[in-house]
Write a protein that holds these residues in place. Structure first.
Motif, PDB file in Angstrom:
ATOM      1  N   ASP A  63       0.771  -1.213  -0.010  1.00 54.01           N
ATOM      2  CA  ASP A  63      -0.089  -0.183  -0.024  1.00 54.01           C
ATOM      3  C   ASP A  63       0.643   1.286  -0.017  1.00 54.01           C
ATOM      4  N   ILE A  64       1.947   1.216   0.842  1.00 59.59           N
ATOM      5  CA  ILE A  64       2.896   2.322   0.634  1.00 59.59           C
ATOM      6  C   ILE A  64       4.188   1.767   0.398  1.00 59.59           C
ATOM      7  N   PRO A  65       4.557   1.559  -1.066  1.00 56.81           N
ATOM      8  CA  PRO A  65       5.654   0.921  -1.894  1.00 56.81           C
ATOM      9  C   PRO A  65       7.036   1.319  -0.991  1.00 56.81           C
ATOM     10  N   PRO A  66       7.720   0.602  -0.262  1.00 53.96           N
ATOM     11  CA  PRO A  66       9.032   1.069   0.198  1.00 53.96           C
ATOM     12  C   PRO A  66      10.028   1.428  -1.012  1.00 53.96           C
ATOM     13  N   ARG A  67      10.630   2.661  -0.400  1.00 52.90           N
ATOM     14  CA  ARG A  67      11.777   2.852  -1.186  1.00 52.90           C
ATOM     15  C   ARG A  67      13.293   2.460  -0.713  1.00 52.90           C
ATOM     16  N   VAL A  68      13.919   1.894  -1.652  1.00 52.15           N
ATOM     17  CA  VAL A  68      14.987   1.458  -1.391  1.00 52.15           C
ATOM     18  C   VAL A  68      16.435   2.032  -1.644  1.00 52.15           C
ATOM     19  N   ALA A  69      16.858   2.405  -0.375  1.00 53.76           N
ATOM     20  CA  ALA A  69      18.280   3.390  -0.357  1.00 53.76           C
ATOM     21  C   ALA A  69      19.271   3.099  -1.427  1.00 53.76           C
ATOM     22  N   ALA A  70      20.012   3.972  -1.973  1.00 53.56           N
ATOM     23  CA  ALA A  70      21.285   3.621  -2.530  1.00 53.56           C
ATOM     24  C   ALA A  70      22.117   2.668  -1.968  1.00 53.56           C
ATOM     25  N   ARG A  71      22.817   1.797  -2.609  1.00 53.40           N
ATOM     26  CA  ARG A  71      23.477   0.748  -2.198  1.00 53.40           C
ATOM     27  C   ARG A  71      24.817   1.083  -1.069  1.00 53.40           C
ATOM     28  N   THR A  72      24.752   0.695   0.056  1.00 51.35           N
ATOM     29  CA  THR A  72      25.948   0.924   0.734  1.00 51.35           C
ATOM     30  C   THR A  72      27.155   0.811   0.223  1.00 51.35           C
ATOM     31  N   PRO A  73      28.326   1.524   0.062  1.00 50.89           N
ATOM     32  CA  PRO A  73      29.412   1.265  -0.680  1.00 50.89           C
ATOM     33  C   PRO A  73      30.272   0.136   0.147  1.00 50.89           C
ATOM     34  N   GLY A  74      30.922  -0.734  -0.744  1.00 49.43           N
ATOM     35  CA  GLY A  74      31.638  -1.872  -0.213  1.00 49.43           C
ATOM     36  C   GLY A  74      31.217  -3.139  -0.946  1.00 49.43           C
ATOM     37  N   PRO A  75      31.709  -4.279  -0.355  1.00 44.35           N
ATOM     38  CA  PRO A  75      31.407  -5.504  -0.921  1.00 44.35           C
ATOM     39  C   PRO A  75      29.881  -5.960  -1.141  1.00 44.35           C
ATOM     40  N   LEU A  76      29.444  -6.464  -1.908  1.00 46.68           N
ATOM     41  CA  LEU A  76      27.861  -7.055  -2.158  1.00 46.68           C
ATOM     42  C   LEU A  76      27.729  -8.036  -0.711  1.00 46.68           C
ATOM     43  N   ARG A  77      26.194  -7.707  -0.256  1.00 44.70           N
ATOM     44  CA  ARG A  77      26.177  -8.355   0.904  1.00 44.70           C
ATOM     45  C   ARG A  77      25.038  -9.547   0.425  1.00 44.70           C
ATOM     46  N   ILE A  78      25.183 -10.723   0.893  1.00 43.10           N
ATOM     47  CA  ILE A  78      24.090 -11.587   0.393  1.00 43.10           C
ATOM     48  C   ILE A  78      23.475 -12.495   1.844  1.00 43.10           C
ATOM     49  N   ALA A  79      22.264 -12.393   1.957  1.00 44.01           N
ATOM     50  CA  ALA A  79      21.553 -12.735   3.362  1.00 44.01           C
ATOM     51  C   ALA A  79      21.550 -14.433   3.089  1.00 44.01           C
ATOM     52  N   VAL A  80      21.907 -14.844   4.182  1.00 40.95           N
ATOM     53  CA  VAL A  80      21.868 -16.407   4.343  1.00 40.95           C
ATOM     54  C   VAL A  80      21.203 -16.917   5.763  1.00 40.95           C
ATOM     55  N   SER A  81      21.207 -18.484   5.745  1.00 43.44           N
ATOM     56  CA  SER A  81      20.806 -18.763   6.804  1.00 43.44           C
ATOM     57  C   SER A  81      21.566 -18.753   7.923  1.00 43.44           C
ATOM     58  N   ARG A  82      21.091 -18.161   9.220  1.00 41.18           N
ATOM     59  CA  ARG A  82      22.169 -18.125  10.370  1.00 41.18           C
ATOM     60  C   ARG A  82      22.503 -19.480  10.946  1.00 41.18           C
ATOM     61  N   SER A  83      21.686 -20.867  10.550  1.00 44.05           N
ATOM     62  CA  SER A  83      22.217 -21.833  11.230  1.00 44.05           C
ATOM     63  C   SER A  83      22.783 -22.943  10.158  1.00 44.05           C
ATOM     64  N   ARG A  84      22.134 -22.707   8.853  1.00 44.36           N
ATOM     65  CA  ARG A  84      22.651 -23.695   7.777  1.00 44.36           C
ATOM     66  C   ARG A  84      22.952 -23.053   6.557  1.00 44.36           C
ATOM     67  N   PRO A  85      24.114 -22.175   6.439  1.00 46.61           N
ATOM     68  CA  PRO A  85      24.149 -21.607   5.028  1.00 46.61           C
ATOM     69  C   PRO A  85      24.824 -22.667   4.260  1.00 46.61           C
ATOM     70  N   PRO A  86      24.025 -22.518   2.908  1.00 46.09           N
ATOM     71  CA  PRO A  86      24.367 -23.717   1.814  1.00 46.09           C
ATOM     72  C   PRO A  86      25.652 -23.357   1.340  1.00 46.09           C
ATOM     73  N   ALA A  87      26.480 -24.343   0.966  1.00 55.77           N
ATOM     74  CA  ALA A  87      27.755 -24.311   0.620  1.00 55.77           C
ATOM     75  C   ALA A  87      27.811 -23.443  -0.799  1.00 55.77           C
ATOM     76  N   PHE A  88      26.906 -23.678  -1.720  1.00 58.36           N
ATOM     77  CA  PHE A  88      26.846 -22.964  -3.127  1.00 58.36           C
ATOM     78  C   PHE A  88      26.913 -21.218  -2.821  1.00 58.36           C
ATOM     79  N   VAL A  89      26.195 -21.106  -1.908  1.00 57.01           N
ATOM     80  CA  VAL A  89      26.320 -19.616  -1.555  1.00 57.01           C
ATOM     81  C   VAL A  89      27.403 -18.985  -1.200  1.00 57.01           C
ATOM     82  N   ALA A  90      28.597 -19.819  -0.666  1.00 62.60           N
ATOM     83  CA  ALA A  90      29.878 -19.490  -0.193  1.00 62.60           C
ATOM     84  C   ALA A  90      30.679 -19.504  -1.606  1.00 62.60           C
TER      85      ALA A  90
END
Length: 262
Positions: free
Chosen positions: A134-161
């Motif tokens: 209903d109120i589409p979020p506005r995504v801020a400009a990307r924070t400088p630095g390496p790309l950040r990838i969200a992963v499971s906290r307990s079992r991050p899959p090997a392929f994401v590494a």
């Protein structure tokens, strides 16, 4: 029995506003369940049941002609012939919900209509935040630095590494699927890549919100996401900034071995 929340006509009249209201009222209830003194699996089960029952009662009152697909309910396959289907996960991240004071759990509410996701809301009740179409979020400009990838906290899959190594990215562990997907909307990460084991209710609402925010959403290999299918398994997911979608999906397509479950 606690009285049902009353939805104002001005809110109930729109699917986007109604989705937000449903997610927030369900979140309110879950926060009350969380302080009843229950612990562990008893708390998890009580939260799942209370949230599901509330949503079903509210749909019956305010959207009686719509079908509902809920993680906690029986799947009536008649929904596949329906024009409008609400796809909900009453508690996304049940384990995190059952571990107070963790905040990385969510409530998902999405509406599929005529082949498309047309409304959605993801509430993060413990953080007091809701993201909705209903109120589409506005995504801020990307924070400088390496790309950040969200992963499971307990079992991050090997392929994401492997993906992180390919892109020079860093991995950011966190809880539920919705929290990981919404982390891209919040500019906490740049991508969420899921490898397997999800169902339609895990991603429908986050995908609706991410699309409204202008983010890329697809299967991990870049192919389209399809909802309200007879088989509700939707095993992989990519939510990311548009400028990195091609890099990630190309890497996924180049893999010869199947992706492991997340």
């Amino acid at each position: 029995m606690t009285a049902l929340p009353v939805c104002p006509d001005s809110v109930a009249g729109g699917d986007d506003t109604f989705a937000r209201w449903l997610a927030e009222r369900t979140g309110d209830l879950l926060l009350r369940v969380r302080v009843t003194g229950l612990e562990g699996s008893a708390l998890a089960n009580a939260g799942d049941a209370a949230a599901h029952d509330l949503l079903i009662e509210l749909f019956a009152r305010y959207r009686p002609h719509d079908a509902v697909l809920s993680e906690e309910g029986r799947d009536d396959r008649a929904r596949t012939a329906a024009h409008r289907v609400w796809i909900v996960d009453p508690v996304d991240g049940t384990r995190e919900f059952s571990e107070p004071p963790r905040q990385d759990w969510a409530v998902h509410v999405a509406l599929w209509e005529g082949g498309n996701l047309v409304a959605g809301a993801v509430a993060l009740p413990a953080a007091g935040i809701t993201y909705a179409t209903d109120i589409p979020p506005r995504v801020a400009a990307r924070t400088p630095g390496p790309l950040r990838i969200a992963v499971s906290r307990s079992r991050p899959p090997a392929f994401v590494a492997e993906l992180a190594g390919e892109l020079g990215a860093e991995l950011v562990p966190m809880g539920s699927a919705g929290v990981k997907a919404i982390s891209v909307v919040r500019n906490l990460t740049d991508a969420y890549v899921h490898a397997g084991g999800q169902y339609e209710w895990d991603s429908a609402a986050p995908v609706a919100v991410a699309r409204a925010a202008g983010l890329h959403t697809s299967r991990a290999d870049g192919s389209p996401l399809r909802y309200n299918q007879a088989d509700v398994l939707l095993p992989d997911l990519l939510v990311c900034r548009p400028e990195v979608a091609q890099q990630i999906s190309s890497f996924i397509r180049s893999r010869k071995d199947p992706m492991p479950a997340d």
